[in-house]
Design an enzyme around this catalytic site. Structure first.
Site, mmCIF file in Angstrom:
data_model
loop_
_atom_site.group_PDB
_atom_site.id
_atom_site.type_symbol
_atom_site.label_atom_id
_atom_site.label_comp_id
_atom_site.label_asym_id
_atom_site.label_seq_id
_atom_site.Cartn_x
_atom_site.Cartn_y
_atom_site.Cartn_z
ATOM 1 N N LYS A 86 0.832 -1.286 0.067
ATOM 2 C CA LYS A 86 0.040 0.178 -0.043
ATOM 3 C C LYS A 86 0.932 1.104 -0.071
ATOM 4 O O LYS A 86 0.726 2.264 -0.570
ATOM 5 C CB LYS A 86 -0.727 -0.052 1.397
ATOM 6 C CG LYS A 86 -1.554 1.457 1.425
ATOM 7 C CD LYS A 86 -2.449 1.339 2.608
ATOM 8 C CE LYS A 86 -1.652 1.543 4.122
ATOM 9 N NZ LYS A 86 -1.480 2.968 4.454
ATOM 10 N N ASN A 87 2.061 1.297 0.857
ATOM 11 C CA ASN A 87 2.762 2.489 0.971
ATOM 12 C C ASN A 87 3.677 2.717 -0.049
ATOM 13 O O ASN A 87 4.379 3.906 -0.033
ATOM 14 C CB ASN A 87 3.253 2.396 2.367
ATOM 15 C CG ASN A 87 2.288 2.679 3.642
ATOM 16 O OD1 ASN A 87 1.076 2.917 3.291
ATOM 17 N ND2 ASN A 87 2.820 2.619 4.760
ATOM 18 N N CYS A 109 -4.870 12.920 12.196
ATOM 19 C CA CYS A 109 -5.627 11.679 12.150
ATOM 20 C C CYS A 109 -5.209 10.959 13.647
ATOM 21 O O CYS A 109 -4.836 11.635 14.725
ATOM 22 C CB CYS A 109 -5.046 10.651 11.372
ATOM 23 S SG CYS A 109 -3.233 10.127 11.698
ATOM 24 N N ARG A 111 0.276 14.955 12.552
ATOM 25 C CA ARG A 111 0.623 14.517 10.960
ATOM 26 C C ARG A 111 0.914 15.995 10.247
ATOM 27 O O ARG A 111 0.283 16.155 9.131
ATOM 28 C CB ARG A 111 -0.364 13.559 10.338
ATOM 29 C CG ARG A 111 -0.715 12.382 10.917
ATOM 30 C CD ARG A 111 0.322 11.557 11.156
ATOM 31 N NE ARG A 111 0.563 10.777 9.739
ATOM 32 C CZ ARG A 111 0.093 9.670 9.296
ATOM 33 N NH1 ARG A 111 -1.079 9.242 9.815
ATOM 34 N NH2 ARG A 111 0.347 9.305 8.392
ATOM 35 N N PRO A 112 1.785 16.633 10.701
ATOM 36 C CA PRO A 112 2.108 17.938 10.049
ATOM 37 C C PRO A 112 2.752 17.822 8.550
ATOM 38 O O PRO A 112 3.085 16.733 8.290
ATOM 39 C CB PRO A 112 3.100 18.680 10.895
ATOM 40 C CG PRO A 112 3.684 17.715 11.556
ATOM 41 C CD PRO A 112 2.555 16.696 11.895
ATOM 42 N N ILE A 113 2.710 18.763 7.911
ATOM 43 C CA ILE A 113 3.206 18.838 6.332
ATOM 44 C C ILE A 113 4.344 19.662 6.012
ATOM 45 O O ILE A 113 4.623 20.032 4.997
ATOM 46 C CB ILE A 113 2.329 19.003 5.371
ATOM 47 C CG1 ILE A 113 1.393 20.131 5.671
ATOM 48 C CG2 ILE A 113 1.227 17.691 5.266
ATOM 49 C CD1 ILE A 113 0.513 20.705 4.385
ATOM 50 N N ASP A 128 4.861 0.820 12.334
ATOM 51 C CA ASP A 128 3.182 0.333 11.586
ATOM 52 C C ASP A 128 3.378 -1.103 12.073
ATOM 53 O O ASP A 128 2.174 -1.802 11.851
ATOM 54 C CB ASP A 128 3.306 0.377 10.041
ATOM 55 C CG ASP A 128 3.299 1.581 9.629
ATOM 56 O OD1 ASP A 128 3.568 1.669 8.393
ATOM 57 O OD2 ASP A 128 2.958 2.543 10.246
ATOM 58 N N ARG A 164 -8.936 -0.864 4.832
ATOM 59 C CA ARG A 164 -7.866 0.286 4.079
ATOM 60 C C ARG A 164 -6.813 -0.417 3.706
ATOM 61 O O ARG A 164 -5.959 -0.018 2.664
ATOM 62 C CB ARG A 164 -7.768 1.479 4.851
ATOM 63 C CG ARG A 164 -8.865 2.631 5.230
ATOM 64 C CD ARG A 164 -8.522 3.763 5.939
ATOM 65 N NE ARG A 164 -7.311 4.323 5.513
ATOM 66 C CZ ARG A 164 -6.727 5.445 5.925
ATOM 67 N NH1 ARG A 164 -7.291 5.827 7.078
ATOM 68 N NH2 ARG A 164 -5.585 5.960 5.501
HETATM 69 C C1 EPZ Z 1 4.162 7.179 5.982
HETATM 70 O O1 EPZ Z 1 3.622 8.089 6.500
HETATM 71 C C2 EPZ Z 1 3.358 5.869 5.916
HETATM 72 N N1 EPZ Z 1 2.080 6.109 5.162
HETATM 73 C C3 EPZ Z 1 2.911 5.387 7.408
HETATM 74 O O2 EPZ Z 1 2.027 4.317 7.207
HETATM 75 C C4 EPZ Z 1 4.034 5.218 8.264
HETATM 76 O O3 EPZ Z 1 3.756 4.937 9.766
HETATM 77 C C5 EPZ Z 1 4.977 6.705 7.991
HETATM 78 O O4 EPZ Z 1 5.352 6.802 6.970
HETATM 79 C C6 EPZ Z 1 6.390 6.360 9.167
HETATM 80 O O5 EPZ Z 1 7.043 5.016 8.386
HETATM 81 C C7 EPZ Z 1 2.438 6.031 3.771
HETATM 82 O O6 EPZ Z 1 3.398 5.797 3.273
HETATM 83 C C8 EPZ Z 1 0.960 6.461 2.685
HETATM 84 P P1 EPZ Z 1 6.289 10.502 8.111
HETATM 85 P P2 EPZ Z 1 3.997 9.902 6.531
HETATM 86 O O7 EPZ Z 1 6.031 11.885 7.159
HETATM 87 O O8 EPZ Z 1 4.763 9.918 5.255
HETATM 88 C C9 EPZ Z 1 6.686 14.032 11.234
HETATM 89 C C10 EPZ Z 1 -0.028 2.969 7.545
HETATM 90 O O9 EPZ Z 1 -0.291 2.522 8.770
HETATM 91 N N2 EPZ Z 1 6.378 14.921 10.193
HETATM 92 O O10 EPZ Z 1 7.677 9.653 7.918
HETATM 93 O O11 EPZ Z 1 2.975 10.538 6.801
HETATM 94 C C11 EPZ Z 1 5.326 13.321 11.659
HETATM 95 O O12 EPZ Z 1 4.501 14.132 12.356
HETATM 96 C C12 EPZ Z 1 0.676 4.711 7.698
HETATM 97 O O13 EPZ Z 1 0.391 2.192 6.587
HETATM 98 C C13 EPZ Z 1 6.669 16.036 10.289
HETATM 99 O O14 EPZ Z 1 6.930 16.451 11.430
HETATM 100 O O15 EPZ Z 1 4.957 9.722 7.745
HETATM 101 C C14 EPZ Z 1 5.459 11.991 12.387
HETATM 102 O O16 EPZ Z 1 5.824 12.166 13.686
HETATM 103 C C15 EPZ Z 1 0.375 5.060 9.104
HETATM 104 N N3 EPZ Z 1 6.581 17.092 9.340
HETATM 105 C C16 EPZ Z 1 7.076 11.604 11.564
HETATM 106 O O17 EPZ Z 1 7.288 12.871 10.986
HETATM 107 C C17 EPZ Z 1 6.098 16.667 8.351
HETATM 108 O O18 EPZ Z 1 6.110 17.459 7.204
HETATM 109 C C18 EPZ Z 1 6.806 10.497 10.524
HETATM 110 O O19 EPZ Z 1 6.032 11.032 9.466
HETATM 111 C C19 EPZ Z 1 5.982 15.304 7.877
HETATM 112 C C20 EPZ Z 1 6.077 14.426 8.927
#
Ligand code: EPZ
Length: 417
Positions: free
Chosen positions: A22-23, A116, A121-123, A306, A400
Site C-alpha cells: 500500500k505505502n 488523524c 501529521r504536519p506537512i 506500523d 483500508r
Molecule cells: C508514512 O506516513 C506511512 N504512510 C505511514 O504508514 C508510516 O507510519 C509512516 O510513513 C512512518 O513510517 C504512507 O506511506 C502512505 P512521516 P508519513 O512523514 O509519510 C513527522 C500506515 O499505517 N512529520 O514519515 O505521513 C510526523 O508528524 C501508515 O500504513 C513532520 O513533522 O510519515 C511523524 O511524527 C500510518 N513534518 C513523523 O514525521 C512533516 O512534514 C513520521 O511521519 C512530515 C512528517
C-alpha cells in the site's frame, strides 16, 4: 458500522500470499501524473486507500482502468491544479499529489490534510521542500497552494529535520522535473521510498542514493510512462508473521522481501519464535509461550512504527515485562485501552511515548473498536488468541490497508466473519 467477529484460540496454519505494498503504491500512483504517456502498474492491491488516490487522479483529469491486479493510468495532458478537501480528508496520503502537480503544471492547490488518530501529521517538511525548490506557498480556505517561479522549479540542497517518508517522496517527485540538481539530506530510507525512486528512474528520472540518508536527483525535462511491478507489503507480511506467533501456529508467508522485515525477524527470534526462510518465503512457528522483549520504533531500518500495535498484542501474552517506545508518532497507543478491555496488562508511561506490558495474560474476547489501521490489526491478532468471541468495530480502518484480510485469515484456519 461494519465489524469483524473472531472466535479465538485456534493456531493458524498454512500458506498466505502477501499483496503489493500500500505505502509503495500510493506515491507511485501519484507519480503517474508526471510522465506524458500511460503507466501500467502491476500487483496493485484492491484497497480503499488505492481507490481514494485514484479518485484524486481522476478528478485531476487522469483516466484509470483496472484489469485484475493491474492499473493502467493515462495522465492528463494538462492536469487540473486542485485536489479538493473531500479526497484529502479521506486519506492524508493524497497530499502526495502536491509534488507531481507542482512539477507538471507549475502550481498545485491541495487541501490541508487533517490530523488523524495517531498524531497531528504536519506537512511542514513537505512545504519546506517545495519552497526550497523555488515555489511560493499560500494558505487559504483550508488549502495550501504552491506556485513555481517564472523559471520553474530549481534544484536545491534540502535538509529534512525528520526523515519523513512522505516529505522525501514529495520532494523526490517534484525534483525529478526541476532544473538542476536536488540533494535531500536526512532522507527517509524506507523500502517504499526506494520503490518510488526505482519507478521514477524507470520513467527516465536521474536519482541516486535512494535507500540511504542522502538522495541526489538531477532534473530532466520529461518522463515517459512505463510498466512497473510494486514491492510486496512488508507491513502486511509482518502482521501475518505476528498472527502465526500469537496463535502458536505454523504459517508460511509468501511474496515477502526478507530484508524488509529484518527488524521483526530479529525481535520475534528474541521472543522465542522460530522464523526461517523457506522456498522464497518466511516460515513462522509460534511458541506456546513467548518471552517478552523491549523495543523502540525508529525510521527504517529500525523497527517499523506500523508493526508496533501488532507486536504489543504478542507481548501481552508473552512471559515477562516488555517496554515499547514509540518514537515516530506522538499518539500511537490508541490500541492500548482496547487491548486492556481484553485483559492485557499495559501501562502507558513517559509522557505517552512508552508502554509497559506485563504478561502473560489470558486474553478474553470483547467488543473492541479499531481507531486506525494498525491498531485495528492488533485487535484482530488479539482476537485470534483470545478465548471466546471478539467483535472488532470500525473495521473500515482495517480494510483500508489489508487486501482480502478475512479470506486470507480464513485460509489459515481462523474462525472470522
Ligand atoms: C508514512 O506516513 C506511512 N504512510 C505511514 O504508514 C508510516 O507510519 C509512516 O510513513 C512512518 O513510517 C504512507 O506511506 C502512505 P512521516 P508519513 O512523514 O509519510 C513527522 C500506515 O499505517 N512529520 O514519515 O505521513 C510526523 O508528524 C501508515 O500504513 C513532520 O513533522 O510519515 C511523524 O511524527 C500510518 N513534518 C513523523 O514525521 C512533516 O512534514 C513520521 O511521519 C512530515 C512528517
Amino acid at each position: 458500522m461494519e465489524h469483524l467477529v473472531i472466535r479465538g484460540g485456534k493456531p493458524l496454519s498454512g500458506t498466505v500470499r502477501v499483496s503489493g505494498s500500500k505505502n509503495a503504491v500510493l506515491p507511485i500512483i501519484a507519480a503517474s501524473l508526471l510522465p506524458n504517456s500511460p503507466c501500467t502498474l502491476v500487483d496493485i492491491p484492491d484497497l480503499a486507500d488505492v481507490q481514494t488516490i485514484c479518485q484524486v487522479l481522476i478528478h485531476l483529469g487522469a483516466e484509470i482502468e483496472r484489469s485484475g491486479s493491474n492499473l493502467v493510468i493515462h495522465p492528463p495532458e494538462k492536469p487540473a491544479a486542485e485536489a479538493p478537501y473531500d479526497f484529502v480528508r479521506q486519506m492524508r496520503a493524497s497530499f502526495l499529489v502536491m509534488g507531481p502537480l507542482l512539477a507538471r503544471t507549475g502550481q498545485a492547490t491541495v487541501s490541508l490534510p487533517g490530523g488523524c488518530a495517531i498524531g497531528t501529521r504536519p506537512i511542514d517538511l513537505h512545504l519546506k521542500g517545495m519552497h526550497m525548490l523555488g515555489a511560493d506557498i499560500e494558505y487559504g480556505y483550508g488549502c495550501v497552494r504552491t506556485i513555481a517561479g517564472p523559471k520553474g522549479l530549481q534544484g536545491e540542497r534540502i535538509y529534512l529535520d525528520f526523515p519523513s517518508v512522505g516529505a522525501t517522496e514529495n520532494i523526490m517527485m517534484a525534483a525529478s522535473l526541476a532544473s538542476g540538481v536536488t540533494v535531500i539530506e536526512n532522507a527517509a530510507e524506507e523500502p517504499e521510498v526506494v520503490d518510488l525512486a526505482n519507478f521514477l528512474s524507470a520513467m527516465g528520472a536521474k536519482i541516486k542514493g535512494a535507500g540511504t540518508k542522502v538522495i541526489k536527483i538531477t532534473g530532466v525535462t520529461k518522463l515517459k510512462g512505463v510498466k512497473y511491478s510494486v514491492i510486496p507489503d512488508r507491513i502486511e507480511a509482518g502482521t501475518f508473521m505476528v498472527a502465526a506467533a500469537i496463535t502458536g501456529g505454523d504459517v508460511l508467508v509468501e511474496n515477502v522481501i526478507i530484508d524488509h522485515v529484518k527488524p521483526l525477524i530479529a525481535k520475534l527470534g528474541e521472543m522465542g519464535v522460530i522464523v526461517n526462510e523457506e522456498n522464497g518465503g518466511i516460515r513462522v512457528v509460534g511458541c506456546t509461550e513467548c518471552r517478552s522483549v523491549d523495543l523502540k520504533t525508529m525510521p527504517y531500518p529500525g523497527f517499523p512504527t506500523d508493526l508496533q500495535p501488532q507486536i504489543m498484542a504478542l507481548l501481552a501474552v508473552s512471559r515477562g515485562t516488555g517496554i515499547v517506545t514509540e518514537t515516530v508518532f506522538e499518539n500511537r497507543f490508541m490500541h492500548v485501552s482496547e487491548l486492556k478491555r481484553m485483559g492485557a496488562r499495559i501501562k502507558v508511561v513517559g509522557a505517552g511515548r512508552s508502554a509497559v506490558i506485563q504478561g502473560p495474560v489470558n486474553l478474553s474476547g470483547a467488543y473492541v473498536k479499531a481507531t486506525d489501521l494498525r491498531a485495528g490489526a492488533a485487535l484482530v491478532l488479539a482476537g485470534l488468541k483470545a478465548s471466546g468471541e471478539t467483535t472488532v468495530g470500525n473495521v473500515h480502518h482495517i480494510l483500508r490497508g489489508y487486501e482480502h484480510l478475512v479470506e486470507k485469515l480464513r485460509g489459515l484456519g481462523a474462525d472470522i466473519n
